[in-house]
Structures are given as structure tokens and as C-alpha cells.
Design a protein around this motif. Structure first.
Motif, PDB file in Angstrom:
ATOM      1  N   LEU A  93     -18.722  10.066 -32.509  1.00  0.00           N
ATOM      2  CA  LEU A  93     -18.881  10.276 -33.940  1.00  0.00           C
ATOM      3  C   LEU A  93     -20.281  10.760 -34.265  1.00  0.00           C
ATOM      4  CD1 LEU A  93     -17.059   7.132 -35.366  1.00  0.00           C
ATOM      5  CD2 LEU A  93     -16.148   9.414 -34.927  1.00  0.00           C
ATOM      6  N   GLN A  94     -20.374  11.659 -35.239  1.00  0.00           N
ATOM      7  CA  GLN A  94     -21.662  12.217 -35.634  1.00  0.00           C
ATOM      8  C   GLN A  94     -22.478  11.263 -36.486  1.00  0.00           C
ATOM      9  OE1 GLN A  94     -21.711  16.281 -36.854  1.00  0.00           O
ATOM     10  NE2 GLN A  94     -19.759  16.688 -35.865  1.00  0.00           N
ATOM     11  N   GLN A  95     -21.860  10.255 -37.018  1.00  0.00           N
ATOM     12  CA  GLN A  95     -22.576   9.343 -37.899  1.00  0.00           C
ATOM     13  C   GLN A  95     -22.529   7.935 -37.340  1.00  0.00           C
ATOM     14  OE1 GLN A  95     -20.409   9.785 -41.509  1.00  0.00           O
ATOM     15  NE2 GLN A  95     -18.599   8.749 -40.756  1.00  0.00           N
ATOM     16  N   ASP A  96     -23.499   7.123 -37.755  1.00  0.00           N
ATOM     17  CA  ASP A  96     -23.479   5.720 -37.372  1.00  0.00           C
ATOM     18  C   ASP A  96     -22.435   4.996 -38.207  1.00  0.00           C
ATOM     19  OD1 ASP A  96     -25.510   6.037 -35.564  1.00  0.00           O
ATOM     20  OD2 ASP A  96     -27.084   5.587 -37.012  1.00  0.00           O
ATOM     21  N   GLY A  97     -22.045   3.836 -37.753  1.00  0.00           N
ATOM     22  CA  GLY A  97     -21.106   3.043 -38.515  1.00  0.00           C
ATOM     23  C   GLY A  97     -19.721   3.038 -37.921  1.00  0.00           C
ATOM     24  N   ALA A  98     -18.809   2.566 -38.719  1.00  0.00           N
ATOM     25  CA  ALA A  98     -17.437   2.372 -38.267  1.00  0.00           C
ATOM     26  C   ALA A  98     -16.671   3.691 -38.216  1.00  0.00           C
ATOM     27  CB  ALA A  98     -16.736   1.400 -39.199  1.00  0.00           C
ATOM     28  N   VAL A  99     -15.601   3.672 -37.460  1.00  0.00           N
ATOM     29  CA  VAL A  99     -14.695   4.814 -37.396  1.00  0.00           C
ATOM     30  C   VAL A  99     -14.008   4.922 -38.762  1.00  0.00           C
ATOM     31  CG1 VAL A  99     -12.684   5.776 -36.218  1.00  0.00           C
ATOM     32  CG2 VAL A  99     -14.326   4.396 -34.931  1.00  0.00           C
TER      33      VAL A  99
END
Length: 101
Positions: free
Chosen positions: A39-45
């Protein structure tokens, strides 16, 4: 290639089109097939991706393998991406592991 492989490869291809996904591909872990998401961003799917994965009988690897932690799929970071792994529970245990003795 089995029908299941083709189905999961098609899903990975679809997931690559999602804005949050840097890459999606199939991998093997011992006797299980995994779908890996970077994923390109942090955090949850994102919830729409989680729903799609569950619809295809893919469950977070940490949940399947009983690993502790709050995220059921997080496997670490790779460069600028967050890696998540999902186990194909429909074919779990059906894959051959290659062991050299």
C-alpha cells in the motif's frame, strides 16, 4: 495454471488499479498461497479492499496464523510502502513446500 490461480491473479490485477495500492501479487508461504498488497499509504487496508479479499476467501495472514497484533495482515514496510499479506483459506495447505534435505 488452475482456475483458482487465474482468479487470484485477476484479483491482484484489479487491486493494482486501486489508488491506495502500489503493487499486488501472489506468493507462496510453505503450503499456503498468499496475496500480497503493498500500500502507498500508512494505516489500515481500505475497507472496500478488505471486503473484496474476504469475498475471495482471502484472510489476513496474522489472523490465520494466530500472530499477536492489532492488524490482521500487516507484514512490515518495503521502502515507502506498507506490506500486507492475505492467505487463500480456500486452498490452505494444498500447496507443496520445496525443502532440500
Amino acid at each position: 495454471m488452475t482456475d483458482r490461480d487465474a482468479e487470484l491473479r485477476g484479483l491482484a490485477s484489479e487491486l493494482r488499479e486501486h489508488d491506495a495500492v502500489a503493487d499486488a501479487f501472489l506468493a507462496k508461504s510453505f503450503t499456503d498461497q498468499l496475496l500480497v498488497l503493498d500500500l502507498q499509504q500508512d494505516g489500515a487496508v481500505p475497507s472496500d479492499i478488505v471486503e473484496s479479499l474476504r469475498d475471495h476467501d482471502l484472510v489476513g495472514a496474522n489472523e490465520v496464523y494466530g500472530e499477536d497484533g492489532s492488524d490482521v495482515s500487516f507484514a512490515g514496510t518495503v521502502g515507502e510502502t506498507a506490506r500486507h499479506q492475505f492467505v487463500d483459506v480456500r486452498t490452505r495447505g494444498d500447496h507443496q513446500s520445496y525443502v532440500v534435505e
